[in-house]
Write an enzyme that holds these catalytic residues in place. Structure first.
Site, short mmCIF file in Angstrom:
data_model
loop_
_atom_site.label_atom_id
_atom_site.label_comp_id
_atom_site.label_asym_id
_atom_site.label_seq_id
_atom_site.Cartn_x
_atom_site.Cartn_y
_atom_site.Cartn_z
N PRO A 2 0.83 -1.21 0.00
CA PRO A 2 0.00 0.00 0.00
C PRO A 2 0.86 1.26 0.00
O PRO A 2 1.76 1.42 0.83
CB PRO A 2 -0.79 -0.13 1.31
CG PRO A 2 -0.81 -1.60 1.59
CD PRO A 2 0.51 -2.12 1.10
N GLU A 3 0.61 2.14 -0.97
CA GLU A 3 1.35 3.39 -1.07
C GLU A 3 0.48 4.53 -0.54
O GLU A 3 -0.60 4.30 0.02
CB GLU A 3 1.75 3.63 -2.53
CG GLU A 3 2.61 2.52 -3.14
CD GLU A 3 4.03 2.50 -2.60
OE1 GLU A 3 4.41 3.39 -1.82
OE2 GLU A 3 4.78 1.57 -2.96
#
Length: 270
Positions: A2-3
């Site tokens: 997850p960014e």
């Protein structure tokens, strides 16, 4: 992993259910995350109100009383709002039961994330040296140009340096450099101010669009409601190595930089 867009999407999803709610119970099913869950976390949070849910870089910050819970989703984690009686799954390691009846459930198959307690989060080792947010006013072309002066490092590496700017992960660096027409391997110190203006704007545009789309689904990322993000359907270069460029129709080239996939157009990016 997850960014920034995925983490911001999660924040927006859980905030309406959590802010101003009181924590009635803290359940730690497995404390052995990348950084172990503090043994006294339940004691610190019991009967405390969640005043705000914020984000710094890829970290979620639950502001509670005189302290903050620092949450990182790791490589494959998710934080979901549970409104029914569904039982916990194998990798549901931490859960907050709120006075509203909602449960905030943290799932992390690889256990690379964290749940940490801090009374001074701004000086916490995980947050203290981070650069500016890419959507903040101070992230500009002139700022990037100043950071790049004298550097021979590739511009893509500069863009992914959390000391320079936070949250521009590999996917979004590929996309922003393509939109700005900048070759990912070009030395950062050899790029003009005008092109850095374009790059800063491309970063903001790319991340904003990804947030609106709910993030990019790669492997097993899901939002707070268990649904996937949809930005992957809009990717211009990432994951498209060998396919035609949308601008010039020539094949996109795929290489490895710092052990990360990099895709670019040899004609449109220089």
């Amino acid at each position: 992993m997850p960014e920034l867009p995925e983490v911001e999407t999660t924040r927006q999803g859980i905030a309406p259910f959590c802010e101003q709610a009181t924590i009635e119970e803290v359940i730690v099913r497995n404390p052995n995350l990348r950084w172990p869950v503090p043994a006294d976390l339940a004691e610190q949070l019991q009967r405390q109100r969640i005043n705000a849910v914020e984000r710094r870089a890829k970290y979620l910050l639950l502001r509670i009383g005189d302290g903050t819970v620092i949450v990182h989703l790791g490589m494959s984690g998710s934080l979901r709002v549970i409104t029914d009686d569904s039982p916990p799954q194998t990798h549901d390691h931490v859960e907050l039961r709120l006075d509203s009846g909602v449960r905030l459930r943290y799932n992390d198959p690889r256990r690379f994330g964290c749940w940490l307690w801090s009374t001074e989060p701004q000086s916490h080792p995980l947050l203290a040296s981070l650069g500016p947010e890419p959507l903040a006013p101070e992230f500009t072309g002139p700022y990037l140009r100043r950071q790049a002066q004298g550097r021979k490092t590739p511009v893509k590496s500069l863009l992914m340096d959390n000391h320079v700017v936070v949250g521009v992960g590999n996917i979004y660096a590929n996309e922003a450099l393509y939109k700005a027409g900048i070759h990912p391997q070009r030395p950062a110190g050899r790029i003009s101010l005008d092109r850095y203006h374009r790059l800063a704007a491309a970063v903001r545009e790319t991340l904003s669009a990804a947030i609106l789309a709910g993030g990019t689904t790669l492997r097993d990322f899901v939002n707070s409601d268990g649904k996937p993000g949809y930005f992957a359907q809009s990717l211009l270069v990432y994951g498209r190595g060998g396919e035609p460029c949308h601008h010039c129709q020539r094949p996109l080239k795929e290489i490895r930089m710092n052990q990360r996939t990099t895709v670019y157009c040899p004609r449109c990016q220089r």
